[in-house]
Design a protein around this motif. Structure first.
Motif, PDB file in Angstrom:
ATOM      1  N   TYR A  56      18.761  14.711 101.694  1.00  0.00           N
ATOM      2  CA  TYR A  56      19.326  15.477 100.589  1.00  0.00           C
ATOM      3  C   TYR A  56      20.791  15.175 100.337  1.00  0.00           C
ATOM      4  N   VAL A  73      20.361  23.015 101.077  1.00  0.00           N
ATOM      5  CA  VAL A  73      18.957  23.095 101.484  1.00  0.00           C
ATOM      6  C   VAL A  73      18.868  23.547 102.937  1.00  0.00           C
ATOM      7  N   VAL A  99      18.450  26.039  95.106  1.00  0.00           N
ATOM      8  CA  VAL A  99      17.810  25.116  96.041  1.00  0.00           C
ATOM      9  C   VAL A  99      16.385  24.829  95.587  1.00  0.00           C
ATOM     10  N   LEU A 103      14.976  21.135  94.735  1.00  0.00           N
ATOM     11  CA  LEU A 103      13.819  20.543  95.408  1.00  0.00           C
ATOM     12  C   LEU A 103      12.686  20.254  94.431  1.00  0.00           C
ATOM     13  N   ARG A 144      10.028  22.629  99.826  1.00  0.00           N
ATOM     14  CA  ARG A 144       9.903  22.896  98.388  1.00  0.00           C
ATOM     15  C   ARG A 144       8.994  24.095  98.140  1.00  0.00           C
ATOM     16  N   TYR A 147      10.869  27.404  99.353  1.00  0.00           N
ATOM     17  CA  TYR A 147      11.940  27.827  98.456  1.00  0.00           C
ATOM     18  C   TYR A 147      11.404  28.242  97.087  1.00  0.00           C
TER      19      TYR A 147
END
Length: 164
Positions: A56, A73, A99, A103, A144, A147
């Motif tokens: 990231y 992240v 975030v 993602l 992913r 979040y």
């Protein structure tokens, strides 16, 4: 070195700024945790994140969200419990949404291409690229999904990281 990260989604109104309360999020069993913070689907993720932050933080500045959002992240505001334990990291609901957006928009293959030369020497070299890439993409997908669900519920996120 790999990071083992435990993430807990907490409904924003239930979040406390108490190191002891936040610590209980990681000491409780699932049922106690649900009682402590309320119902939040997909509210728990425990994962070995390898050197995930390198994926990231390789995000180009011109990418959606850029590096600053990419670094959060696995980051957040530190809450110190005591000297012998690493701090817990807290993201607000707004940061959680950012975030999740980063993602969701992130092109894993492009991020992998930017980071692979730094990652492969420590993770088996070129001969292990397929397995290494797969491990990173699995963790990326889990993060992913976590979040995304947390953002949909307007949750804050509390993280407990340790080196393995």
């Amino acid at each position: 070195m790999s990071t083992y990260v435990r993430l807990r989604a907490v409904p924003a109104p239930a979040l406390r700024n108490s190191p002891a309360w936040l610590g209980r999020l990681f000491a409780s069993d699932g049922e106690s945790l649900r009682h402590l913070v309320g119902r939040c689907p997909e509210g728990i993720l425990d994962a070995c994140c390898l050197d995930q932050e390198r994926i990231y933080t390789s995000a180009p500045l011109e990418a959606p969200g850029g590096r600053l959002q990419a670094q959060v992240v696995l980051g957040g505001r530190p809450v110190f419990r005591n000297r012998s334990e690493p701090p817990l990291l807290v993201l607000t609901a707004a940061q959680t949404r950012r975030v999740a957006g980063f993602l969701e928009d992130a092109d894993f293959d492009a991020l992998w291409d930017l980071a692979r030369d730094r990652l492969l020497p420590g993770d088996g070299g070129m001969t292990a690229e397929a397995e290494t890439s797969h491990a990173f993409v699995v963790t990326h997908r889990a993060l992913r999904a976590f979040y995304t669900h947390a953002a949909q519920w307007g949750a804050a996120v509390v993280k407990c990281c340790s080196e393995v």
